[in-house]
Design a protein around this motif. Sequence first.
Motif, PDB file in Angstrom:
ATOM      1  N   PRO A 140     -80.239  39.674 -12.633  1.00  0.00           N
ATOM      2  CA  PRO A 140     -80.698  38.826 -11.415  1.00  0.00           C
ATOM      3  C   PRO A 140     -79.544  38.719 -10.512  1.00  0.00           C
ATOM      4  N   SER A 141     -79.955  38.444  -9.310  1.00  0.00           N
ATOM      5  CA  SER A 141     -78.882  38.124  -8.115  1.00  0.00           C
ATOM      6  C   SER A 141     -79.761  37.155  -7.263  1.00  0.00           C
ATOM      7  N   ILE A 142     -79.131  36.417  -6.225  1.00  0.00           N
ATOM      8  CA  ILE A 142     -79.516  35.646  -5.410  1.00  0.00           C
ATOM      9  C   ILE A 142     -80.223  36.243  -4.416  1.00  0.00           C
ATOM     10  N   THR A 143     -80.341  37.584  -4.221  1.00  0.00           N
ATOM     11  CA  THR A 143     -81.205  38.139  -3.010  1.00  0.00           C
ATOM     12  C   THR A 143     -81.766  39.268  -3.727  1.00  0.00           C
ATOM     13  N   ASP A 144     -82.952  39.941  -3.022  1.00  0.00           N
ATOM     14  CA  ASP A 144     -83.354  41.221  -3.392  1.00  0.00           C
ATOM     15  C   ASP A 144     -82.089  42.354  -3.090  1.00  0.00           C
ATOM     16  N   ARG A 145     -82.279  43.290  -3.868  1.00  0.00           N
ATOM     17  CA  ARG A 145     -81.351  44.452  -4.082  1.00  0.00           C
ATOM     18  C   ARG A 145     -81.998  45.731  -3.422  1.00  0.00           C
ATOM     19  N   ARG A 146     -81.602  46.548  -2.870  1.00  0.00           N
ATOM     20  CA  ARG A 146     -82.064  48.057  -2.473  1.00  0.00           C
ATOM     21  C   ARG A 146     -80.825  49.068  -2.984  1.00  0.00           C
ATOM     22  N   ILE A 147     -81.162  49.834  -3.923  1.00  0.00           N
ATOM     23  CA  ILE A 147     -80.153  50.721  -4.418  1.00  0.00           C
ATOM     24  C   ILE A 147     -80.424  52.021  -4.239  1.00  0.00           C
ATOM     25  N   GLU A 148     -79.517  53.026  -3.796  1.00  0.00           N
ATOM     26  CA  GLU A 148     -79.931  54.451  -3.591  1.00  0.00           C
ATOM     27  C   GLU A 148     -79.118  55.080  -4.485  1.00  0.00           C
ATOM     28  N   PHE A 149     -80.093  56.314  -5.376  1.00  0.00           N
ATOM     29  CA  PHE A 149     -79.559  57.128  -6.215  1.00  0.00           C
ATOM     30  C   PHE A 149     -79.553  58.373  -5.705  1.00  0.00           C
ATOM     31  N   ALA A 150     -78.428  59.118  -5.908  1.00  0.00           N
ATOM     32  CA  ALA A 150     -78.646  60.654  -5.310  1.00  0.00           C
ATOM     33  C   ALA A 150     -77.892  61.448  -6.442  1.00  0.00           C
ATOM     34  N   GLY A 151     -79.061  62.418  -6.873  1.00  0.00           N
ATOM     35  CA  GLY A 151     -78.373  63.429  -7.883  1.00  0.00           C
ATOM     36  C   GLY A 151     -78.144  62.824  -9.316  1.00  0.00           C
ATOM     37  N   LEU A 152     -79.276  62.064  -9.817  1.00  0.00           N
ATOM     38  CA  LEU A 152     -79.441  61.614 -11.104  1.00  0.00           C
ATOM     39  C   LEU A 152     -79.526  62.700 -11.953  1.00  0.00           C
ATOM     40  N   SER A 153     -78.433  62.959 -12.821  1.00  0.00           N
ATOM     41  CA  SER A 153     -78.539  64.272 -13.787  1.00  0.00           C
ATOM     42  C   SER A 153     -77.979  64.118 -15.034  1.00  0.00           C
ATOM     43  N   LEU A 154     -78.457  64.910 -15.768  1.00  0.00           N
ATOM     44  CA  LEU A 154     -77.255  65.266 -17.258  1.00  0.00           C
ATOM     45  C   LEU A 154     -76.574  66.501 -16.833  1.00  0.00           C
ATOM     46  N   THR A 155     -75.444  66.150 -17.388  1.00  0.00           N
ATOM     47  CA  THR A 155     -74.361  67.371 -17.095  1.00  0.00           C
ATOM     48  C   THR A 155     -73.548  67.619 -18.281  1.00  0.00           C
ATOM     49  N   ARG A 156     -72.896  68.647 -18.426  1.00  0.00           N
ATOM     50  CA  ARG A 156     -71.817  69.039 -19.409  1.00  0.00           C
ATOM     51  C   ARG A 156     -70.471  68.738 -19.248  1.00  0.00           C
ATOM     52  N   SER A 157     -70.273  68.131 -18.002  1.00  0.00           N
ATOM     53  CA  SER A 157     -68.737  67.738 -17.614  1.00  0.00           C
ATOM     54  C   SER A 157     -68.758  66.625 -16.742  1.00  0.00           C
TER      55      SER A 157
END
Length: 662
Positions: A140-157
């Motif tokens: 929870p927060s005192i305001t709305d939130r807008r979050i940008e995700f880029a390149g959500l991935s599974l990686t080996r390194s």
Amino acid sequence: MSLSIPAELLQAGPHTECHRLSSECFYMTTPPQGGSVYFESDNAGRSVWTDFDFVTAEVFHESHDVLVLLFTFHDQENRSITFHLGVLPNVKTVICLPLSHLNGEKLFLDRYPGIMQSVMRGDTYVDRSSINRMTIATIPSITDRRIEFAGLSLTRSIPLFDYDPMPYINELGQLASKDWIGKMEDPQQMVRKLTEERLLAGVADSRGSEYGRYGGWKRMEFAATGFFRTEHDGSRWWFVDPDGYALFSTGMDCIAPASPMRVSGMEHLTPQLPGSDGLYQEAWSQGGREFSFEIANLIRSFGSQWRQTWQQLTECRLIKWGFNTIGNWSDSDFIRNSKLPYVYPLESFPVTELTIFRDFPDVFSPEYERSAESFADQLRVLREDRRMVGYFMRNEPHWAFVDSLNLTHQMLQSPVRYASKERFVQWLEDRYRTVQSLNKAWGSSYKSLESLYLAETAVEHRSSAREADYAEFNRILIRRYVEVPARLCKLADPDHLNLGMRYAWVGSDDMLEGCEWFDVFSLNCYQFSPDREQIEHISKVLNKPVMIGEYHFGAADAGMLAYGIRAVGTQEERGQAYRYYVEQAAAIPELIGVHYFQWNDQPVLGRFDGENYQIGVVDVCNQPYQPFVEGVKQAHSNMYEVRTGQAEPYDVLPIEIPKTGF
């Protein structure tokens, strides 16, 4: 919001380095109460979560405070573990979650560049081969939130942490992008204010005639023994100081010139820092990995005499504001030169090379006893120090953060032949005599007691008798964990008080096993008032007094981005929260002290582990939060009248705002 893991990901080839869990970029918008998005797969059990080693992404959010993201992994047996990690606002951050930590063995994780604190919560482990859901959520927060995700991935390194320079704090260590009441406009203003206070700070003891030289309250007196001790007066427990005066301990943790900032990994967010070999060399520590703006600001203000001046100023403030004890992890030079009593944190709690779970050692190993002997020896040089109230054996054992933990079951799941496992098998043989009797009670089919050394025996059919034996030996393990070092500490130093282990919380009475060896049971209690019912229960079970080693409150109106575990809106409300906590505590007969965490604000860019709370009495420029201080002084002036029933405790419950704690 639900997304499916693409089928092609589940069939990734052995040489694939990276696979997307989502489109190139997606946005997550959450209301003040928080929200979540989850990724599901109907193909749980495939190798996707074992073939890859990390979940990575680039995150950005515009906000007033730190974003706390929760990545939770669920398996087919309904077990789950959550990564809690903090992300600074208004700056690109690359996150990296090592999937190896789903084995549950770590509580606090190492920091990656740009990331704030990272903590693991949940079950003892998650089976990576049967993960069927990953959830991303916010607190929870005192305001709305807008979050940008880029390149959500599974990686080996591990990903590249390629950040552009972006100074986030100014030359004094203050948040650069925000203004607030009390922010220093420039170094000259800070120097002027500190110099003025220094001229007014006296060296005389300003506690007043109603307090003794060890801080005790002269209006209530007991037999003097020359050391701190405890006594029950028929109605309530007390500390008794060496001269025999009653003491309700109001302490301050981490009294030190600084709460150093972790520089390593955060270089892109710092201004130009002074060299480590010149005037400001004392502001650097840990081989150049940490820098203290607090010390740099003191050097700027007082030159080569900064440490002596800080000590004099801080001692004057503490006494003037009514604190009577130097709390845990405080500066050793300050303790040595102070008049105030202090508590001492012992170092290097006994360990064994092989642990049963997290930091819980193989307590029946001879190695544990040898380690405990060395541990207790550090008390010998302190035996004659009359200002030392007592010692804490350790702080917040990591194994105790799992309420449902059964150490016996955990031990038997491991292929390691622990000395404690051998003791358990012997204990069963003493109880059941034959494997046939054991099998009858447990509903098992072992050919011999030696079969119990095989890890798969821990998951065999569970009967009520087996569960009862596991639970009883769990208590035996915890008792051994406590009493071996506690007994040796008392032999090394019979006169000082053993103040316990400062548990984060008490999940069950099992955690009280062996604690009768303590003189005082300590726990940390991050609530708006102490848990009276729990404190009464612990004291009744152990016939010992209780003290609180940590609590705090932060506020949203100062120049910080995280407000700690309990938060209010303003510094005035922080002062009211402090007063409420201390006076409510003083009214609990079984409770004999509360120690606030901590003296300094933590750094905007995080201390060693990334924690960056606005919880200090003083800020990075060594300026007191005066409205907070007023509440502190009021609480301390009232507490003995409240303690003895001559006055009612302050009863205005503060209005809580959402925390930004990790």
